[in-house]
Design a protein around this motif. Structure first.
Motif, PDB file in Angstrom:
ATOM      1  N   ILE A 155       0.836  -1.210   0.000  1.00 15.48           N
ATOM      2  CA  ILE A 155       0.000   0.000   0.000  1.00 15.48           C
ATOM      3  C   ILE A 155       0.868   1.257   0.000  1.00 15.48           C
ATOM      4  O   ILE A 155       0.602   2.214  -0.722  1.00 15.48           O
ATOM      5  N   GLU A 156       1.959   1.215   0.765  1.00 16.61           N
ATOM      6  CA  GLU A 156       2.864   2.369   0.785  1.00 16.61           C
ATOM      7  C   GLU A 156       3.496   2.577  -0.598  1.00 16.61           C
ATOM      8  O   GLU A 156       3.625   3.707  -1.077  1.00 16.61           O
ATOM      9  N   GLY A 157       3.874   1.487  -1.247  1.00 15.72           N
ATOM     10  CA  GLY A 157       4.446   1.565  -2.600  1.00 15.72           C
ATOM     11  C   GLY A 157       3.443   2.115  -3.595  1.00 15.72           C
ATOM     12  O   GLY A 157       3.775   2.969  -4.428  1.00 15.72           O
ATOM     13  N   CYS A 181      -2.645 -10.852  16.236  1.00 15.78           N
ATOM     14  CA  CYS A 181      -3.265  -9.556  15.940  1.00 15.78           C
ATOM     15  C   CYS A 181      -2.441  -8.859  14.865  1.00 15.78           C
ATOM     16  O   CYS A 181      -1.214  -8.879  14.927  1.00 15.78           O
ATOM     17  N   VAL A 182      -3.109  -8.265  13.888  1.00 18.31           N
ATOM     18  CA  VAL A 182      -2.370  -7.509  12.867  1.00 18.31           C
ATOM     19  C   VAL A 182      -1.899  -6.176  13.454  1.00 18.31           C
ATOM     20  O   VAL A 182      -2.360  -5.759  14.517  1.00 18.31           O
ATOM     21  N   ALA A 183      -0.998  -5.513  12.760  1.00 18.38           N
ATOM     22  CA  ALA A 183      -0.550  -4.185  13.185  1.00 18.38           C
ATOM     23  C   ALA A 183      -1.722  -3.204  13.061  1.00 18.38           C
ATOM     24  O   ALA A 183      -2.582  -3.364  12.186  1.00 18.38           O
ATOM     25  N   GLN A 184      -1.725  -2.196  13.912  1.00 16.94           N
ATOM     26  CA  GLN A 184      -2.770  -1.155  13.867  1.00 16.94           C
ATOM     27  C   GLN A 184      -2.851  -0.539  12.463  1.00 16.94           C
ATOM     28  O   GLN A 184      -3.930  -0.311  11.918  1.00 16.94           O
ATOM     29  N   GLN A 185      -1.674  -0.298  11.862  1.00 18.25           N
ATOM     30  CA  GLN A 185      -1.616   0.317  10.531  1.00 18.25           C
ATOM     31  C   GLN A 185      -2.248  -0.583   9.467  1.00 18.25           C
ATOM     32  O   GLN A 185      -2.815  -0.097   8.490  1.00 18.25           O
ATOM     33  N   THR A 186      -2.153  -1.898   9.659  1.00 23.20           N
ATOM     34  CA  THR A 186      -2.733  -2.839   8.694  1.00 23.20           C
ATOM     35  C   THR A 186      -4.247  -2.666   8.639  1.00 23.20           C
ATOM     36  O   THR A 186      -4.841  -2.542   7.563  1.00 23.20           O
ATOM     37  N   LEU A 187      -4.860  -2.642   9.813  1.00 22.62           N
ATOM     38  CA  LEU A 187      -6.321  -2.465   9.865  1.00 22.62           C
ATOM     39  C   LEU A 187      -6.718  -1.121   9.260  1.00 22.62           C
ATOM     40  O   LEU A 187      -7.664  -1.032   8.469  1.00 22.62           O
ATOM     41  N   SER A 196      -9.366   2.232   5.481  1.00 26.58           N
ATOM     42  CA  SER A 196      -9.307   3.503   4.735  1.00 26.58           C
ATOM     43  C   SER A 196      -8.062   3.545   3.866  1.00 26.58           C
ATOM     44  O   SER A 196      -7.099   4.247   4.187  1.00 26.58           O
ATOM     45  N   PRO A 197      -8.048   2.793   2.772  1.00 21.56           N
ATOM     46  CA  PRO A 197      -6.864   2.799   1.907  1.00 21.56           C
ATOM     47  C   PRO A 197      -6.711   4.140   1.189  1.00 21.56           C
ATOM     48  O   PRO A 197      -7.666   4.925   1.144  1.00 21.56           O
ATOM     49  N   PRO A 198      -5.521   4.411   0.637  1.00 25.49           N
ATOM     50  CA  PRO A 198      -5.341   5.671  -0.092  1.00 25.49           C
ATOM     51  C   PRO A 198      -6.218   5.708  -1.344  1.00 25.49           C
ATOM     52  O   PRO A 198      -6.680   4.657  -1.804  1.00 25.49           O
ATOM     53  N   LYS A 258      -8.299  -0.321  -3.487  1.00 24.69           N
ATOM     54  CA  LYS A 258      -9.389  -0.990  -2.757  1.00 24.69           C
ATOM     55  C   LYS A 258      -8.870  -2.330  -2.260  1.00 24.69           C
ATOM     56  O   LYS A 258      -8.314  -3.112  -3.027  1.00 24.69           O
ATOM     57  N   VAL A 259      -9.030  -2.577  -0.958  1.00 24.07           N
ATOM     58  CA  VAL A 259      -8.524  -3.817  -0.356  1.00 24.07           C
ATOM     59  C   VAL A 259      -9.697  -4.716   0.008  1.00 24.07           C
ATOM     60  O   VAL A 259     -10.672  -4.265   0.609  1.00 24.07           O
ATOM     61  N   THR A 260      -9.591  -5.984  -0.379  1.00 22.87           N
ATOM     62  CA  THR A 260     -10.616  -6.969  -0.016  1.00 22.87           C
ATOM     63  C   THR A 260      -9.956  -8.068   0.798  1.00 22.87           C
ATOM     64  O   THR A 260      -8.940  -8.637   0.389  1.00 22.87           O
ATOM     65  N   SER A 261     -10.543  -8.355   1.953  1.00 24.48           N
ATOM     66  CA  SER A 261     -10.045  -9.437   2.818  1.00 24.48           C
ATOM     67  C   SER A 261     -10.693 -10.747   2.382  1.00 24.48           C
ATOM     68  O   SER A 261     -11.915 -10.813   2.210  1.00 24.48           O
ATOM     69  N   ILE A 262      -9.880 -11.785   2.189  1.00 17.88           N
ATOM     70  CA  ILE A 262     -10.391 -13.103   1.786  1.00 17.88           C
ATOM     71  C   ILE A 262      -9.788 -14.155   2.695  1.00 17.88           C
ATOM     72  O   ILE A 262      -8.589 -14.128   2.975  1.00 17.88           O
ATOM     73  N   VAL A 263     -10.622 -15.091   3.138  1.00 16.87           N
ATOM     74  CA  VAL A 263     -10.141 -16.183   3.993  1.00 16.87           C
ATOM     75  C   VAL A 263     -10.397 -17.511   3.288  1.00 16.87           C
ATOM     76  O   VAL A 263     -11.503 -17.763   2.801  1.00 16.87           O
ATOM     77  N   GLY A 264      -9.350 -18.334   3.208  1.00 20.26           N
ATOM     78  CA  GLY A 264      -9.483 -19.676   2.645  1.00 20.26           C
ATOM     79  C   GLY A 264      -9.183 -20.711   3.720  1.00 20.26           C
ATOM     80  O   GLY A 264      -8.943 -20.371   4.878  1.00 20.26           O
ATOM     81  N   THR A 265      -9.172 -21.971   3.326  1.00 25.46           N
ATOM     82  CA  THR A 265      -8.896 -23.048   4.278  1.00 25.46           C
ATOM     83  C   THR A 265      -7.441 -23.514   4.154  1.00 25.46           C
ATOM     84  O   THR A 265      -6.756 -23.175   3.184  1.00 25.46           O
ATOM     85  N   ASP A 266      -6.997 -24.294   5.106  1.00 24.68           N
ATOM     86  CA  ASP A 266      -5.665 -24.900   5.004  1.00 24.68           C
ATOM     87  C   ASP A 266      -5.568 -25.791   3.766  1.00 24.68           C
ATOM     88  O   ASP A 266      -4.525 -25.866   3.121  1.00 24.68           O
ATOM     89  N   ALA A 267      -6.679 -26.456   3.432  1.00 27.21           N
ATOM     90  CA  ALA A 267      -6.689 -27.313   2.235  1.00 27.21           C
ATOM     91  C   ALA A 267      -6.509 -26.469   0.971  1.00 27.21           C
ATOM     92  O   ALA A 267      -5.796 -26.868   0.046  1.00 27.21           O
ATOM     93  N   ASP A 268      -7.127 -25.274   0.940  1.00 24.71           N
ATOM     94  CA  ASP A 268      -6.913 -24.352  -0.191  1.00 24.71           C
ATOM     95  C   ASP A 268      -5.429 -24.004  -0.314  1.00 24.71           C
ATOM     96  O   ASP A 268      -4.861 -23.990  -1.408  1.00 24.71           O
TER      97      ASP A 268
END
Length: 371
Positions: free
Chosen positions: A212-214, A273-279, A284-286, A290-300
């Motif tokens: 995001i910084e880049g 816990c993620v870093a405060q800056q991560t959340l 509120s990305p620049p 646009k950031v989308t959080s996705i969760v998969g399984t260990d099998a994925d």
């Protein structure tokens, strides 16, 4: 050990290749580019961020002429990256690992040249608290003790120098991606950013914050000063496995909250816990991101590991495999406008928690119906 003047210091990370994969592109229905961070000196993207933190400490005028000793708390990739970067820059590094650290990883950290590997605490949190209390907060401040090394704390992900180092990856991707085909045919069109989406794994968020910084540094060059109503956003897919999904958990709770325990097998994603800056970056990305959080399984994740091994003969750990699988199979649900010429960069963040035997085991478990 002393160190050279800052201008003589060599970056302890390399520019990694960006590879377009025809096979994976066909599977995803768009152009898939792989940023091969597994080729970094430490075997993972951590060489950039942690290498940059160590380099910055050595370049700090207040440390000039002083011997520095770096202290990392990590059971895996961050500790290995710290040892290798410190070693390559002529400094010592001690790693404190929790009692749960795998013998294979401890062996790798020792072999890389760690001054010492100390086992302490049931979790990373306990190992980190012990290390800071013992080696960082209670240093001898006596001005006469010039011969004593100054101990420097190297956190695994929560530090601006780490994010800045991780962000160098974006500089390379922009340079490495081929130019857009329609640039010449539509002179009135403002050039769009060379990638439509970036897929990355999230543990504590050091890599995500760096990306995001880049982007924040480069995006203004791709955006008209008077923004039209529709500006194409660069999508970031922030990927975790269930049981190590601390970002998704904080987003669900609406504030920074730790998960109760790491239950995923992708243990190198295991920040409670993620870093405060991560959340903050995700909520509120620049502009233009646009950031989308996705969760998969260990099998994925295992499927991604096996796929990368079969298609490209590359070995990565589960924490990286999850991005490969999500980047191939779940892109369309996030990016409804995905087209054959869309460009998606998957960060092959690498990792050392993998062997041929482990990949064989994943393959077998998947055949037996692991989901």
């Amino acid at each position: 050990m002393g160190h050279a003047a800052s201008e003589q210091l060599k970056k302890p990370w390399i520019e990694t290749p960006l590879l377009e994969s025809a096979t994976l592109s066909k599977a995803a229905g768009c152009r898939i580019f792989l940023k091969l961070e597994l080729l970094q000196p430490s075997g993972s993207f951590k060489s950039r961020g942690i290498g940059n933190l160590i380099l910055t400490s050595l370049s700090d005028p207040s440390n000039n002429g002083k011997p520095l000793h770096f202290f990392s708390s990590s059971a895996g990739n961050a500790g290995l990256a710290a040892v290798i970067a410190a070693r390559d820059l002529g400094c010592s590094c001690t790693v404190v690992v929790p009692l749960s650290a795998k013998p294979m990883m401890i062996k790798k950290i020792r072999a890389a040249g760690a001054s010492n590997v100390i086992r302490h605490g049931a979790s990373w949190f306990e190992a980190d608290a012990y290390m800071r209390e013992t080696f960082i907060e209670n240093q001898n401040q006596d001005s006469k003790s010039d011969l004593l090394a100054t101990n420097i704390y190297v956190p695994p992900f929560d530090h601006h120098d780490i994010w800045q180092g991780a962000g160098t990856l974006v500089d390379e991707v922009i340079k490495q991606l081929p130019p857009r085909d329609n640039m010449d045919s539509k002179p009135d069109t403002y050039p769009s950013f060379p990638a439509d989406a970036i897929v990355c794994s999230v543990g504590g968020g050091g890599l995500l914050n760096g990306i995001i910084e880049g982007l924040e540094r480069h995006l203004p060059a791709y955006q008209p000063t008077t923004l039209p109503k529709e500006v194409k956003q660069v999508r970031i897919l922030a990927v975790e496995t269930a049981g190590a999904d601390s970002l998704a958990h904080s987003l669900r709770m609406g504030s920074l909250q730790p998960i109760p325990a790491v239950t995923s097998q992708a243990i190198t994603l295991g920040a409670l816990c993620v870093a405060q800056q991560t959340l903050k970056n995700v909520q509120s990305p620049p502009p233009g991101v646009k950031v989308t959080s996705i969760v998969g399984t260990d099998a994925d994740a295992a499927m991604g590991v096996v796929r990368l091994c079969d298609e490209l003969r590359l070995e990565v750990e589960l924490a990286c495999g999850i991005s490969v699988q999500v980047g191939l199979d779940r892109l369309r649900e996030v990016m409804t406008d995905l087209a054959p010429d869309s460009r998606v960069v998957i960060i092959i963040c690498g990792g050392n928690d993998v062997t041929c035997e482990m990949i064989t085991e994943y393959r077998q478990k998947l055949k037996n119906g692991w989901q």
